[in-house]
Design a protein around this motif. Structure first.
Motif, PDB file in Angstrom:
ATOM      1  N   MET A  33      11.803  -7.839   8.209  1.00 23.49           N
ATOM      2  CA  MET A  33      11.735  -6.649   9.081  1.00 23.49           C
ATOM      3  C   MET A  33      12.945  -5.746   8.840  1.00 23.49           C
ATOM      4  SD  MET A  33      10.656  -8.370  12.685  1.00 23.49           S
ATOM      5  CE  MET A  33       9.346  -9.586  12.766  1.00 23.49           C
ATOM      6  N   ARG A  34      14.099  -6.384   8.653  1.00 26.63           N
ATOM      7  CA  ARG A  34      15.343  -5.630   8.434  1.00 26.63           C
ATOM      8  C   ARG A  34      15.230  -4.739   7.196  1.00 26.63           C
ATOM      9  NH1 ARG A  34      19.116  -3.015   7.362  1.00 26.63           N
ATOM     10  NH2 ARG A  34      21.332  -3.445   7.611  1.00 26.63           N
ATOM     11  N   GLU A  35      14.562  -5.244   6.180  1.00 27.78           N
ATOM     12  CA  GLU A  35      14.427  -4.513   4.915  1.00 27.78           C
ATOM     13  C   GLU A  35      13.615  -3.226   5.077  1.00 27.78           C
ATOM     14  OE1 GLU A  35      15.850  -5.791   2.166  1.00 27.78           O
ATOM     15  OE2 GLU A  35      15.126  -4.286   0.725  1.00 27.78           O
ATOM     16  N   PHE A  36      12.521  -3.308   5.810  1.00 26.31           N
ATOM     17  CA  PHE A  36      11.582  -2.178   5.862  1.00 26.31           C
ATOM     18  C   PHE A  36      11.566  -1.457   7.205  1.00 26.31           C
ATOM     19  CE2 PHE A  36       9.964  -5.158   2.638  1.00 26.31           C
ATOM     20  CZ  PHE A  36      10.059  -4.322   1.533  1.00 26.31           C
ATOM     21  N   GLY A  37      12.147  -2.057   8.233  1.00 20.03           N
ATOM     22  CA  GLY A  37      12.162  -1.406   9.545  1.00 20.03           C
ATOM     23  C   GLY A  37      13.555  -0.987   9.963  1.00 20.03           C
ATOM     24  N   GLY A  38      14.546  -1.583   9.333  1.00 22.67           N
ATOM     25  CA  GLY A  38      15.927  -1.269   9.707  1.00 22.67           C
ATOM     26  C   GLY A  38      16.287  -1.846  11.072  1.00 22.67           C
ATOM     27  N   LYS A  39      17.529  -1.570  11.461  1.00 23.15           N
ATOM     28  CA  LYS A  39      18.049  -2.173  12.698  1.00 23.15           C
ATOM     29  C   LYS A  39      17.337  -1.690  13.958  1.00 23.15           C
ATOM     30  CE  LYS A  39      22.661  -2.896  10.890  1.00 23.15           C
ATOM     31  NZ  LYS A  39      24.115  -2.784  11.118  1.00 23.15           N
ATOM     32  N   GLN A  40      16.761  -0.495  13.893  1.00 23.17           N
ATOM     33  CA  GLN A  40      16.138   0.069  15.107  1.00 23.17           C
ATOM     34  C   GLN A  40      14.646  -0.221  15.207  1.00 23.17           C
ATOM     35  OE1 GLN A  40      18.077   0.942  17.495  1.00 23.17           O
ATOM     36  NE2 GLN A  40      19.724   0.522  16.041  1.00 23.17           N
ATOM     37  N   MET A  41      14.107  -0.999  14.278  1.00 17.75           N
ATOM     38  CA  MET A  41      12.685  -1.335  14.358  1.00 17.75           C
ATOM     39  C   MET A  41      12.388  -1.974  15.722  1.00 17.75           C
ATOM     40  SD  MET A  41      10.492  -3.770  11.839  1.00 17.75           S
ATOM     41  CE  MET A  41       8.728  -3.560  11.671  1.00 17.75           C
ATOM     42  N   SER A 100      23.375  -7.916  10.755  1.00 15.98           N
ATOM     43  CA  SER A 100      22.476  -8.267   9.659  1.00 15.98           C
ATOM     44  C   SER A 100      22.914  -7.691   8.317  1.00 15.98           C
ATOM     45  CB  SER A 100      21.065  -7.777   9.980  1.00 15.98           C
ATOM     46  OG  SER A 100      21.054  -6.369  10.137  1.00 15.98           O
ATOM     47  N   PHE A 101      22.403  -8.304   7.284  1.00 16.90           N
ATOM     48  CA  PHE A 101      22.608  -7.845   5.912  1.00 16.90           C
ATOM     49  C   PHE A 101      21.400  -7.010   5.510  1.00 16.90           C
ATOM     50  CE2 PHE A 101      22.305  -8.238   1.303  1.00 16.90           C
ATOM     51  CZ  PHE A 101      23.620  -8.065   0.900  1.00 16.90           C
ATOM     52  N   GLY A 102      21.652  -5.836   4.927  1.00 19.73           N
ATOM     53  CA  GLY A 102      20.532  -4.982   4.539  1.00 19.73           C
ATOM     54  C   GLY A 102      20.749  -4.312   3.205  1.00 19.73           C
ATOM     55  N   PRO A 103      19.780  -3.519   2.774  1.00 26.11           N
ATOM     56  CA  PRO A 103      19.809  -2.910   1.441  1.00 26.11           C
ATOM     57  C   PRO A 103      21.049  -2.066   1.172  1.00 26.11           C
ATOM     58  CG  PRO A 103      17.720  -2.431   2.567  1.00 26.11           C
ATOM     59  CD  PRO A 103      18.574  -3.178   3.532  1.00 26.11           C
ATOM     60  N   GLU A 104      21.586  -1.438   2.235  1.00 23.62           N
ATOM     61  CA  GLU A 104      22.726  -0.536   2.022  1.00 23.62           C
ATOM     62  C   GLU A 104      24.030  -1.268   1.685  1.00 23.62           C
ATOM     63  OE1 GLU A 104      20.870  -0.688   4.818  1.00 23.62           O
ATOM     64  OE2 GLU A 104      22.261  -1.712   6.151  1.00 23.62           O
ATOM     65  N   GLU A 105      24.026  -2.599   1.823  1.00 21.93           N
ATOM     66  CA  GLU A 105      25.223  -3.374   1.463  1.00 21.93           C
ATOM     67  C   GLU A 105      25.379  -3.481  -0.057  1.00 21.93           C
ATOM     68  OE1 GLU A 105      26.881  -4.519   4.069  1.00 21.93           O
ATOM     69  OE2 GLU A 105      25.316  -4.469   5.605  1.00 21.93           O
ATOM     70  N   LEU A 106      24.271  -3.327  -0.760  1.00 17.25           N
ATOM     71  CA  LEU A 106      24.298  -3.528  -2.209  1.00 17.25           C
ATOM     72  C   LEU A 106      24.638  -2.222  -2.926  1.00 17.25           C
ATOM     73  CD1 LEU A 106      21.079  -5.721  -2.562  1.00 17.25           C
ATOM     74  CD2 LEU A 106      23.452  -6.493  -2.650  1.00 17.25           C
ATOM     75  N   PRO A 107      25.353  -2.331  -4.031  1.00 21.45           N
ATOM     76  CA  PRO A 107      25.645  -1.105  -4.814  1.00 21.45           C
ATOM     77  C   PRO A 107      24.345  -0.510  -5.346  1.00 21.45           C
ATOM     78  CG  PRO A 107      26.347  -3.076  -5.991  1.00 21.45           C
ATOM     79  CD  PRO A 107      25.897  -3.543  -4.642  1.00 21.45           C
ATOM     80  N   ARG A 108      24.281   0.800  -5.367  1.00 22.88           N
ATOM     81  CA  ARG A 108      23.056   1.468  -5.864  1.00 22.88           C
ATOM     82  C   ARG A 108      22.978   1.391  -7.376  1.00 22.88           C
ATOM     83  NH1 ARG A 108      20.241   3.821  -1.965  1.00 22.88           N
ATOM     84  NH2 ARG A 108      21.363   4.065  -0.014  1.00 22.88           N
ATOM     85  N   GLU A 168       0.838  -1.214   0.000  1.00 21.21           N
ATOM     86  CA  GLU A 168       0.000   0.000   0.000  1.00 21.21           C
ATOM     87  C   GLU A 168       0.867   1.257   0.000  1.00 21.21           C
ATOM     88  OE1 GLU A 168      -3.537   0.189   0.142  1.00 21.21           O
ATOM     89  OE2 GLU A 168      -3.643  -1.974  -0.127  1.00 21.21           O
ATOM     90  N   GLY A 169       2.184   1.067  -0.203  1.00 19.88           N
ATOM     91  CA  GLY A 169       3.071   2.224  -0.357  1.00 19.88           C
ATOM     92  C   GLY A 169       3.846   2.627   0.882  1.00 19.88           C
ATOM     93  N   HIS A 170       3.728   1.852   1.979  1.00 14.39           N
ATOM     94  CA  HIS A 170       4.422   2.200   3.233  1.00 14.39           C
ATOM     95  C   HIS A 170       5.693   1.367   3.360  1.00 14.39           C
ATOM     96  CE1 HIS A 170       0.956   4.557   4.486  1.00 14.39           C
ATOM     97  NE2 HIS A 170       0.246   3.574   3.981  1.00 14.39           N
ATOM     98  N   ARG A 171       6.801   1.962   2.988  1.00 16.78           N
ATOM     99  CA  ARG A 171       8.068   1.217   2.942  1.00 16.78           C
ATOM    100  C   ARG A 171       8.931   1.424   4.171  1.00 16.78           C
ATOM    101  NH1 ARG A 171       9.881   2.176  -3.357  1.00 16.78           N
ATOM    102  NH2 ARG A 171       8.049   1.155  -4.265  1.00 16.78           N
ATOM    103  N   VAL A 172       8.520   2.319   5.054  1.00 16.64           N
ATOM    104  CA  VAL A 172       9.303   2.566   6.276  1.00 16.64           C
ATOM    105  C   VAL A 172       8.426   2.236   7.480  1.00 16.64           C
ATOM    106  CG1 VAL A 172      10.660   4.232   7.598  1.00 16.64           C
ATOM    107  CG2 VAL A 172      10.572   4.400   5.092  1.00 16.64           C
ATOM    108  N   LEU A 173       8.892   1.270   8.262  1.00 16.93           N
ATOM    109  CA  LEU A 173       8.106   0.779   9.394  1.00 16.93           C
ATOM    110  C   LEU A 173       8.839   1.065  10.698  1.00 16.93           C
ATOM    111  CD1 LEU A 173       7.117  -2.671   7.827  1.00 16.93           C
ATOM    112  CD2 LEU A 173       5.869  -0.499   7.705  1.00 16.93           C
ATOM    113  N   GLN A 174       8.080   1.464  11.717  1.00 18.51           N
ATOM    114  CA  GLN A 174       8.677   1.798  13.023  1.00 18.51           C
ATOM    115  C   GLN A 174       8.708   0.612  13.963  1.00 18.51           C
ATOM    116  OE1 GLN A 174       7.291   5.238  15.262  1.00 18.51           O
ATOM    117  NE2 GLN A 174       5.773   5.636  13.676  1.00 18.51           N
ATOM    118  N   ALA A 175       7.645  -0.184  13.925  1.00 15.10           N
ATOM    119  CA  ALA A 175       7.483  -1.208  14.959  1.00 15.10           C
ATOM    120  C   ALA A 175       6.581  -2.324  14.463  1.00 15.10           C
ATOM    121  CB  ALA A 175       6.881  -0.576  16.217  1.00 15.10           C
ATOM    122  N   ILE A 176       6.703  -3.477  15.121  1.00 15.89           N
ATOM    123  CA  ILE A 176       5.802  -4.598  14.851  1.00 15.89           C
ATOM    124  C   ILE A 176       5.453  -5.265  16.174  1.00 15.89           C
ATOM    125  CG2 ILE A 176       7.718  -6.234  14.422  1.00 15.89           C
ATOM    126  CD1 ILE A 176       5.852  -7.532  12.250  1.00 15.89           C
TER     127      ILE A 176
END
Ligand code: THU
Length: 135
Positions: free
Chosen positions: A95-103, A127-135, A69-77
């Motif tokens: 969770m790592r993909e859309f909430g990051g390490k501080q979710m 963890s491995f996350g999106p920022e590890e990959l080249p843009r 539904e377009g919400h790519r940044v998540l705070q909590a679950i």
């Protein structure tokens, strides 16, 4: 930052979602609810299948509903199970993909009692996350 009311609300939504879980094979119902960056809540539950590997966990259903539904940044679950079970490894990675390490990850039992609270980084260290990959 999540306040007490945010947490209670998220756990309540996960508990409600759990009631609609489709778990005729494991009989282990799970409910989840995610809080988006802009304060919206999406809930989900586990949906099993006669072809077992085609099942999906509650956490991923809730996250994919939000993202689709377009919400790519998540705070909590919040995750609700009968016994306060902890999210599986595959869901932690999603969770790592859309909430990051501080979710924030809230774990509650079927009565809705908050049992444990973590950051995702505690549940999925190094963890491995999106920022590890080249843009
Ligand atoms: N399950 C979840 O929904 N979330 C988890 O984190 C752990 C497991 C579901 C999958 C399956 O439908 C049932 O619980 C038993 O594994």
């Amino acid at each position: 930052m999540l306040n007490k009311q945010d947490k209670e609300n998220l756990v309540r939504r996960a508990k409600e979602a759990r009631e609609l879980a489709y778990a005729p094979y494991s009989h282990y119902k799970v409910g989840a609810a995610v809080l988006t960056a802009d304060g919206q809540v999406y809930s989900g539950n586990n949906v099993e299948n006669a072809a077992y590997p085609s099942s999906l966990c509650a956490e991923r259903v809730a996250i994919f509903k939000a993202v689709s539904e377009g919400h790519r940044v998540l705070q909590a679950i919040a995750v609700v199970t009968a016994n306060g079970g902890s999210p599986c490894g595959g869901c932690r990675q999603v969770m790592r993909e859309f909430g990051g390490k501080q979710m924030v990850v809230l774990i509650a039992d079927e009565s809705g009692m908050l049992m444990e609270e973590y950051t995702l980084d505690q549940l999925l260290p190094r963890s491995f996350g999106p920022e590890e990959l080249p843009r």
